[in-house]
Write a protein that holds these residues in place. Structure first.
Motif, PDB file in Angstrom:
ATOM      1  N   HIS A   1       0.834  -1.209   0.000  1.00 55.28           N
ATOM      2  CA  HIS A   1       0.000   0.000   0.000  1.00 55.28           C
ATOM      3  C   HIS A   1       0.867   1.257   0.000  1.00 55.28           C
ATOM      4  N   PRO A   2       1.485   1.570  -1.144  1.00 54.77           N
ATOM      5  CA  PRO A   2       2.350   2.757  -1.177  1.00 54.77           C
ATOM      6  C   PRO A   2       1.553   4.060  -1.070  1.00 54.77           C
ATOM      7  N   GLU A   3       0.267   4.041  -1.420  1.00 56.97           N
ATOM      8  CA  GLU A   3      -0.535   5.263  -1.362  1.00 56.97           C
ATOM      9  C   GLU A   3      -0.788   5.708   0.077  1.00 56.97           C
ATOM     10  N   GLU A   4      -0.676   4.763   1.023  1.00 59.26           N
ATOM     11  CA  GLU A   4      -0.935   5.112   2.418  1.00 59.26           C
ATOM     12  C   GLU A   4       0.318   5.637   3.121  1.00 59.26           C
ATOM     13  N   THR A   5       1.462   5.570   2.452  1.00 61.96           N
ATOM     14  CA  THR A   5       2.690   6.060   3.058  1.00 61.96           C
ATOM     15  C   THR A   5       2.702   7.580   2.956  1.00 61.96           C
ATOM     16  N   PRO A   6       2.783   8.269   4.089  1.00 61.36           N
ATOM     17  CA  PRO A   6       2.773   9.734   4.028  1.00 61.36           C
ATOM     18  C   PRO A   6       4.031  10.267   3.354  1.00 61.36           C
ATOM     19  N   VAL A   7       3.844  11.312   2.556  1.00 60.04           N
ATOM     20  CA  VAL A   7       4.959  11.944   1.873  1.00 60.04           C
ATOM     21  C   VAL A   7       5.102  13.357   2.434  1.00 60.04           C
ATOM     22  N   ILE A   8       6.289  13.646   2.889  1.00 62.47           N
ATOM     23  CA  ILE A   8       6.565  14.994   3.410  1.00 62.47           C
ATOM     24  C   ILE A   8       6.914  15.864   2.195  1.00 62.47           C
ATOM     25  N   PRO A   9       6.244  17.032   2.054  1.00 66.40           N
ATOM     26  CA  PRO A   9       6.420  17.838   0.836  1.00 66.40           C
ATOM     27  C   PRO A   9       7.863  18.252   0.560  1.00 66.40           C
ATOM     28  N   ASP A  10       8.633  18.587   1.554  1.00 66.34           N
ATOM     29  CA  ASP A  10       9.993  19.053   1.264  1.00 66.34           C
ATOM     30  C   ASP A  10      10.988  17.924   1.124  1.00 66.34           C
ATOM     31  N   ARG A  11      10.553  16.692   1.276  1.00 65.65           N
ATOM     32  CA  ARG A  11      11.447  15.542   1.099  1.00 65.65           C
ATOM     33  C   ARG A  11      10.873  14.637   0.022  1.00 65.65           C
ATOM     34  N   LEU A  12      11.685  14.351  -0.951  1.00 66.37           N
ATOM     35  CA  LEU A  12      11.267  13.447  -2.015  1.00 66.37           C
ATOM     36  C   LEU A  12      11.692  12.030  -1.661  1.00 66.37           C
ATOM     37  N   PRO A  13      10.867  11.040  -2.029  1.00 66.78           N
ATOM     38  CA  PRO A  13      11.220   9.650  -1.692  1.00 66.78           C
ATOM     39  C   PRO A  13      12.405   9.145  -2.450  1.00 66.78           C
TER      40      PRO A  13
END
Length: 103
Positions: free
Chosen positions: A91-103
């Protein structure tokens, strides 16, 4: 640890001094054993050495138990981490993404 090492050294010196004093000051202090007459100071040193050996075995057993417990805990931690990574991949869509950090 330095205090314990110093204390152990002092105890060994004390037992050695007592055994030497017994041997030097009371040369007739012989006890009958199955192996013949033995001076009490030799029996004292033998008993002290045997006690040290038994204590060493207890320490070794405690260390082995601690290592087994640590290995078990590390194995469980690796298993939980792998399960967490598997869930993140499902479930990659449920992983929160921090706007100033790219995965």
């Amino acid at each position: 640890m330095k205090v314990l090492n110093g204390l152990a050294f002092l105890i060994v010196l004390l037992v050695t001094a007592v055994a030497w004093a017994l041997y030097a000051l009371e040369p007739g202090l012989l006890l009958g054993t199955p192996w013949g007459l033995v001076h009490l100071s030799f029996l004292l040193m033998g008993a002290f050495g045997l006690g040290l050996a038994v204590m060493g075995l207890y320490v070794l057993a405690g260390w082995a138990n601690a290592q087994a417990a640590l290995n078990k805990r590390n194995r469980e931690l690796r298993q939980v981490r792998s399960e967490l990574e598997a869930l993140k991949k499902q479930h990659p869509e449920e992983t929160p993404v921090i706007p100033d950090r790219l995965p």
